[in-house]
Design a protein around this motif. Structure first.
Motif, PDB file in Angstrom:
ATOM      1  N   ASN A 177      -1.449   5.693   1.375  1.00 49.67           N
ATOM      2  CA  ASN A 177      -0.809   5.917   2.670  1.00 49.67           C
ATOM      3  C   ASN A 177      -1.766   5.742   3.848  1.00 49.67           C
ATOM      4  OD1 ASN A 177       1.582   6.609   1.269  1.00 49.67           O
ATOM      5  ND2 ASN A 177       0.782   8.656   0.921  1.00 49.67           N
ATOM      6  N   GLY A 178      -3.017   6.166   3.689  1.00 46.89           N
ATOM      7  CA  GLY A 178      -3.998   5.985   4.760  1.00 46.89           C
ATOM      8  C   GLY A 178      -4.280   4.522   5.020  1.00 46.89           C
ATOM      9  N   GLU A 179      -4.423   3.746   3.942  1.00 40.65           N
ATOM     10  CA  GLU A 179      -4.650   2.304   4.077  1.00 40.65           C
ATOM     11  C   GLU A 179      -3.441   1.627   4.726  1.00 40.65           C
ATOM     12  OE1 GLU A 179      -5.252  -1.561   1.112  1.00 40.65           O
ATOM     13  OE2 GLU A 179      -5.654   0.462   0.359  1.00 40.65           O
ATOM     14  N   ALA A 180      -2.245   2.058   4.324  1.00 38.52           N
ATOM     15  CA  ALA A 180      -1.018   1.484   4.901  1.00 38.52           C
ATOM     16  C   ALA A 180      -0.950   1.769   6.395  1.00 38.52           C
ATOM     17  CB  ALA A 180       0.208   2.058   4.196  1.00 38.52           C
ATOM     18  N   LEU A 181      -1.260   3.013   6.790  1.00 36.38           N
ATOM     19  CA  LEU A 181      -1.220   3.372   8.211  1.00 36.38           C
ATOM     20  C   LEU A 181      -2.180   2.511   9.020  1.00 36.38           C
ATOM     21  CD1 LEU A 181      -0.296   5.181  10.527  1.00 36.38           C
ATOM     22  CD2 LEU A 181      -2.038   6.840   9.833  1.00 36.38           C
ATOM     23  N   GLN A 182      -3.375   2.313   8.505  1.00 38.52           N
ATOM     24  CA  GLN A 182      -4.358   1.486   9.205  1.00 38.52           C
ATOM     25  C   GLN A 182      -3.862   0.054   9.350  1.00 38.52           C
ATOM     26  OE1 GLN A 182      -8.298   1.612   7.543  1.00 38.52           O
ATOM     27  NE2 GLN A 182      -9.051  -0.070   8.795  1.00 38.52           N
ATOM     28  N   GLN A 196       4.720   2.183   9.819  1.00 41.14           N
ATOM     29  CA  GLN A 196       3.788   3.143  10.428  1.00 41.14           C
ATOM     30  C   GLN A 196       4.350   4.559  10.348  1.00 41.14           C
ATOM     31  OE1 GLN A 196       3.320   3.099  14.773  1.00 41.14           O
ATOM     32  NE2 GLN A 196       1.098   3.018  14.490  1.00 41.14           N
ATOM     33  N   ALA A 197       5.629   4.718  10.688  1.00 43.21           N
ATOM     34  CA  ALA A 197       6.258   6.046  10.645  1.00 43.21           C
ATOM     35  C   ALA A 197       6.309   6.584   9.218  1.00 43.21           C
ATOM     36  CB  ALA A 197       7.667   5.973  11.234  1.00 43.21           C
ATOM     37  N   THR A 198       6.602   5.711   8.251  1.00 41.01           N
ATOM     38  CA  THR A 198       6.661   6.127   6.854  1.00 41.01           C
ATOM     39  C   THR A 198       5.299   6.613   6.370  1.00 41.01           C
ATOM     40  OG1 THR A 198       8.416   4.512   6.434  1.00 41.01           O
ATOM     41  CG2 THR A 198       7.277   5.405   4.512  1.00 41.01           C
ATOM     42  N   ALA A 199       4.248   5.872   6.745  1.00 40.78           N
ATOM     43  CA  ALA A 199       2.892   6.275   6.356  1.00 40.78           C
ATOM     44  C   ALA A 199       2.526   7.615   6.981  1.00 40.78           C
ATOM     45  CB  ALA A 199       1.893   5.191   6.759  1.00 40.78           C
ATOM     46  N   VAL A 252      17.726   8.035   7.634  1.00 33.72           N
ATOM     47  CA  VAL A 252      17.303   8.917   6.543  1.00 33.72           C
ATOM     48  C   VAL A 252      15.932   9.509   6.848  1.00 33.72           C
ATOM     49  CG1 VAL A 252      16.533   8.956   4.140  1.00 33.72           C
ATOM     50  CG2 VAL A 252      18.688   7.843   4.728  1.00 33.72           C
ATOM     51  N   ALA A 253      15.004   8.653   7.281  1.00 34.56           N
ATOM     52  CA  ALA A 253      13.634   9.114   7.557  1.00 34.56           C
ATOM     53  C   ALA A 253      13.618  10.139   8.682  1.00 34.56           C
ATOM     54  CB  ALA A 253      12.748   7.923   7.899  1.00 34.56           C
ATOM     55  N   LEU A 254      14.404   9.906   9.738  1.00 37.14           N
ATOM     56  CA  LEU A 254      14.422  10.827  10.874  1.00 37.14           C
ATOM     57  C   LEU A 254      15.048  12.164  10.472  1.00 37.14           C
ATOM     58  CD1 LEU A 254      13.659  11.057  13.839  1.00 37.14           C
ATOM     59  CD2 LEU A 254      15.929  10.165  14.442  1.00 37.14           C
ATOM     60  N   ALA A 301       0.837  -1.203   0.000  1.00 35.80           N
ATOM     61  CA  ALA A 301       0.000   0.000   0.000  1.00 35.80           C
ATOM     62  C   ALA A 301       0.870   1.251   0.000  1.00 35.80           C
ATOM     63  CB  ALA A 301      -0.935  -0.012   1.215  1.00 35.80           C
ATOM     64  N   LEU A 302       1.975   1.237   0.761  1.00 35.91           N
ATOM     65  CA  LEU A 302       2.897   2.382   0.771  1.00 35.91           C
ATOM     66  C   LEU A 302       3.496   2.616  -0.615  1.00 35.91           C
ATOM     67  CD1 LEU A 302       5.052   2.189   4.039  1.00 35.91           C
ATOM     68  CD2 LEU A 302       3.426   3.962   3.394  1.00 35.91           C
TER      69      LEU A 302
END
Length: 451
Positions: A97-102, A126-129, A164-166, A91-92
């Motif tokens: 992104n909303g579906e991935a977070l859920q 979760q953090a990426t979403a 990288v994300a942080l 999904a990501l």
């Protein structure tokens, strides 16, 4: 049977006793010719560890798997969890992104069935979403916790991805100083390990390079870019090389070398187009369109074409901040073409995408709207946006973007003859944001004037 509902037992003995009592069995019901009642009691109290054969016999009577008794993770549940994680990651990739977070949140709601690796994988997802949805303040604490995980091996792909994300989240939230600290520490750690260069390492350097650029530290950004270009060419990946050329182009633009910037970004676009990273291609088209609008001989028609193509790509795989930046550039393109109503629509859409979180793009959108309303001979509306942008910009720490926005605000006050004092204040703030302090004798003079 759902072994994870309500309280989930943490030890083999506790799981065994919980399942037995839920099934209405007594200890003697689990005993046999080879397993005494007292041995069952010792297992449940955690004083004995049964053999595989004993565990299998007890599991049969309790109606569960040996895997669940031993680890608390049911084989069927484990398989379902792996499948859910894969769905979340897909999904990501597809921009849902909303579906991935859920999906990741549902997985993490049953942590008892996850091992450490699966937990980290779900948390990173979760953090990426959250980041892609623009919820940076929610993503950052998750990433911070992950960096302190003792099982996370420094230099691993997972470690690089989290670093990288942080670094990127702090930068996009406006805390450039912390972003740079994180990026520099991570790069220093990689250097100390003496690891071969990978795409992850280059991506970390590219992210840090963009943070330098946003702070206005162009010399460091340039030097890091020189180092990264060599590594990217050796690494050979189109994506790696494209990412470095992209950031090198932005730095060249900030150093006043617009022709060089256009060449670098166009080269990055060609490289990225060889791959399948739709988001990177969209971002490059957006940056190329932006540079075309800034050149001495601007080409708003070509810029608009690139930006509309970028908008289509980012609508599927980009986050709210990226889409908003694209909308602001489209507003600038339409403004240059004299299409003022279309320009207003794009800038207003940018504000809608950014929501209520404090973003530097919100300032840019409001200043753009102010200029368009001035052009439309609507000074009252223009002043509303200009004053709102000024109030908002005062809350951001110094950075190159702040400097540019203060200069833009000052130019608008001056150009439209609305308030010379406000123009001077904006220029003063631009100088302060750029790190240029007032001279001591001028500070005294100003203080004397106030008296």
């Amino acid at each position: 049977m759902n072994h994870t509902e309500a309280h989930t037992p943490t030890g083999l003995g506790e799981r065994m006793r919980t399942l037995r009592t839920r099934s209405g069995l007594k200890q003697q019901d689990l005993a046999s010719q080879d397993i005494s009642i007292s041995y069952i009691s010792l297992i449940e109290s955690g004083k004995r560890t049964p053999s595989d054969a004993v565990l299998s016999a007890i599991a049969d009577k309790l109606g569960c798997s040996v895997e669940y008794l031993r680890t608390g993770r049911d084989g069927h549940e484990l398989g379902e969890t792996h499948l859910k994680l894969a769905f979340g990651e897909m999904a990501l990739r597809n921009g849902a992104n909303g579906e991935a977070l859920q999906t990741f949140s549902e997985v993490l709601a049953h942590r008892s069935v996850l091992d450490a690796s699966m937990t980290r994988r779900a948390l990173v997802g979760q953090a990426t979403a959250l980041e892609k949805l623009g919820r940076l303040e929610a993503a950052i604490p998750i990433l911070e916790d992950l960096t302190h995980d003792p099982a996370l091996a420094a230099g691993s792909d997972e470690w690089c991805r989290i670093a990288v994300a942080l670094c990127r989240c702090y930068r996009n939230s406006g805390d450039i100083t912390v972003s740079i600290e994180i990026g520099e520490q991570a790069l220093a750690k990689l250097d100390s390990l003496g690891l071969d260069v990978t795409m992850d390492h280059i991506q970390l350097g590219s992210t840090l390079m963009e943070s330098y650029h946003m702070r206005g530290d162009l010399t460091r950004a340039y030097l890091l870019g020189e180092r990264l270009l060599q590594a990217a060419e050796a690494e050979g990946s189109y994506a790696a090389r494209g990412a470095v050329y992209w950031n090198a182009g932005l730095v060249a633009n900030s150093r006043g070398k617009l022709n060089e910037a256009l060449a670098l970004v166009e080269r990055a676009l060609a490289m990225m187009a060889e791959g399948d990273n739709q988001r990177h291609v969209g971002m490059l088209k957006m940056n190329f369109g932006y540079l075309l609008l800034q050149s001495d001989l601007p080409d708003p028609d070509r810029a608009k074409e690139l930006l509309e193509s970028a908008q289509q790509s980012l609508a599927e795989v980009g986050n709210a901040g990226e889409l908003a930046s694209c909308e602001i550039s489209l507003a600038d393109a339409e403004k240059a073409l004299g299409h003022w109503d279309e320009a207003v629509a794009h800038a207003e859409r940018a504000l809608g995408l950014l929501g209520t979180e404090p973003r530097i793009q919100s300032v840019a959108a409001r200043v753009t709207l102010a200029e368009i309303h001035f052009l439309k001979q609507e000074p009252e509306r223009a002043l509303q946006y200009l004053k709102a942008a000024t109030r908002q910009l005062q809350h951001f720490p110094p950075s190159q973007e702040c400097t540019l926005n203060w200069r833009y605000i000052g130019d608008l006050w001056q150009r439209h003859g609305e308030d010379v004092k406000e123009a001077l204040k904006a220029y003063d703030m631009a100088l302060s944001s750029a790190g240029v302090a007032r001279t001591p004798h001028l500070q005294v003079s100003l203080a004397d004037d106030r008296r």
